[in-house]
Design an enzyme around this catalytic site. Structure first.
Site, PDB file in Angstrom:
ATOM      1  N   SER A 143       0.843  -1.205   0.000  1.00 53.30           N
ATOM      2  CA  SER A 143       0.000   0.000   0.000  1.00 53.30           C
ATOM      3  C   SER A 143       0.874   1.250   0.000  1.00 53.30           C
ATOM      4  CB  SER A 143      -0.949  -0.050   1.205  1.00 53.30           C
ATOM      5  OG  SER A 143      -1.930   0.949   1.113  1.00 53.30           O
ATOM      6  N   HIS A 183      -7.226  -5.963   0.623  1.00 51.44           N
ATOM      7  CA  HIS A 183      -6.149  -4.982   0.743  1.00 51.44           C
ATOM      8  C   HIS A 183      -5.145  -5.359   1.834  1.00 51.44           C
ATOM      9  CE1 HIS A 183      -4.217  -1.144   0.137  1.00 51.44           C
ATOM     10  NE2 HIS A 183      -4.257  -0.913   1.437  1.00 51.44           N
ATOM     11  N   ASP A 236      -9.247  -6.467  -3.550  1.00 52.68           N
ATOM     12  CA  ASP A 236      -8.840  -5.244  -2.841  1.00 52.68           C
ATOM     13  C   ASP A 236      -9.933  -4.190  -3.006  1.00 52.68           C
ATOM     14  OD1 ASP A 236      -7.649  -2.935  -1.834  1.00 52.68           O
ATOM     15  OD2 ASP A 236      -5.678  -3.427  -2.646  1.00 52.68           O
TER      16      ASP A 236
END
Length: 335
Positions: free
Chosen positions: A184, A291, A261
């Site tokens: 991320s 995610h 995600d």
């Protein structure tokens, strides 16, 4: 919009009240036009600075700045170290080393996401340690966990460079097999580090997972404000322009993407993959991966292991030069 107003009122209520009362006073003495200008400038300043509050969550959960789980909880051998960044901020790291062959196995620098601290990623790191047989340096960004300072885009980049420079000074690891891992927000940090000219012929590989093309792109998707389509990038305090930077990455790169995600759209992974300047690159989709839990997918560790196993040690990289459109037009070898 409700969430943003809530954050501003909760975290910046003193500043918000000061601007409101200042605008009223100016309106009373100088009229509505100047009062409106003062209010708009003040409110714009609040929104600009509130962007940090909407991106960085070092206090989620609430005890994340005071309590950091140690690798010993997972029976991992480690050193807990404070290193000084180039701008004087003390950064906390965990260095988890293989006990028998730490000087010949690869070493990963682990860049975590935008919330919590590195201790909350130890279950995943334990999997890396045992399944990939590697050393891991876990970096805690400034303003996170036991590190000093406050988070900022440039600050996180500085912390990443500091961690990499620290590893390059260690004599008990193979400095020709240092690779980056970023999830991320951590993926954006890894891309920036790998894209820098002075790092290109030193890094062995890069693995990025569920990361985004840029913060402005994410803002358009999450907030869905039509005005953001025309908002110049200068108005974004945090940019993390990964799609632009990854064209200058020549380090062998694996892009990992969870198909479920719900935060970062999976097509962003493909955009990063296609724009990546590395000759050796691969994209791996993890069916059902979300995610934050893609690392629990069945083929996760084996996919990363297969990517790394055939990579030679760092000897030379192919460095592309890019035109104004971000397209490569020349290749030079650096030995």
């Amino acid at each position: 919009m409700y969430h943003i107003i809530k954050v501003i009122l909760y975290r910046l209520w003193v500043v918000a009240m000061f601007i409101l009362f200042s605008s009223i006073i100016v309106f009373w003495f100088y009229g509505s036009t100047i009062g409106a200008i003062v209010f708009m400038l003040g409110f714009s300043g609040i929104l600009y600075n509130a962007q940090d509050l909407l991106l960085y969550y070092p206090n989620d959960p609430p005890d994340s700045r005071a309590f950091v789980l140690h690798p010993s909880n997972y029976k991992l051998p480690y050193e807990s170290i404070k290193i000084n960044s180039k701008d004087g901020v003390k950064i906390h790291i965990f260095l988890i080393m293989q006990q028998d062959n730490s000087n010949i196995v690869p070493t990963m620098i682990f860049f975590h996401g935008n919330a919590g601290n590195m201790g909350q990623r130890l279950a995943n790191v334990s999997g890396f340690y045992h399944k990939l047989n590697i050393n891991i340096l876990m970096l805690e960004y400034r303003g996170y966990g036991l590190s000093e300072g406050s988070p900022s885009e440039q600050g996180l980049y500085t912390d990443a460079q500091t961690a990499f420079d620290y590893l390059m000074q260690r004599s008990d690891i193979d400095r020709n097999k240092i690779f980056l891992f970023g999830r991320s927000l951590g993926g954006a940090v890894a891309i920036d580090l790998a894209s820098r000219l002075h790092n290109r012929n030193k890094l062995w590989a890069m693995v990025i997972e569920n990361t985004f093309t840029s913060i402005p792109d994410m803002a358009k998707i999450i907030l869905k404000w039509r005005c953001l389509l025309w908002l110049p990038q200068i108005f974004h305090k945090n940019k993390y322009l990964s799609l632009k930077k990854i064209g200058n990455v020549v380090t062998p790169t694996l892009v990992v993407c969870g198909t479920n995600d719900a935060l970062v759209p999976p097509p962003m992974a493909k955009e990063l993959y296609f724009r990546c300047g590395a000759v050796c690159k691969k994209i791996a989709e993890m069916p059902g991966g979300g995610h934050d839990n893609t690392w629990t997918c069945r083929d996760y560790y084996s996919t990363i292991q297969q990517f790394l196993v055939n990579l030679p040690p760092v000897t030379k990289n192919i460095v592309p030069f890019f035109d104004s459109e971000g397209e490569p037009h020349k290749i030079v070898h650096i030995v």
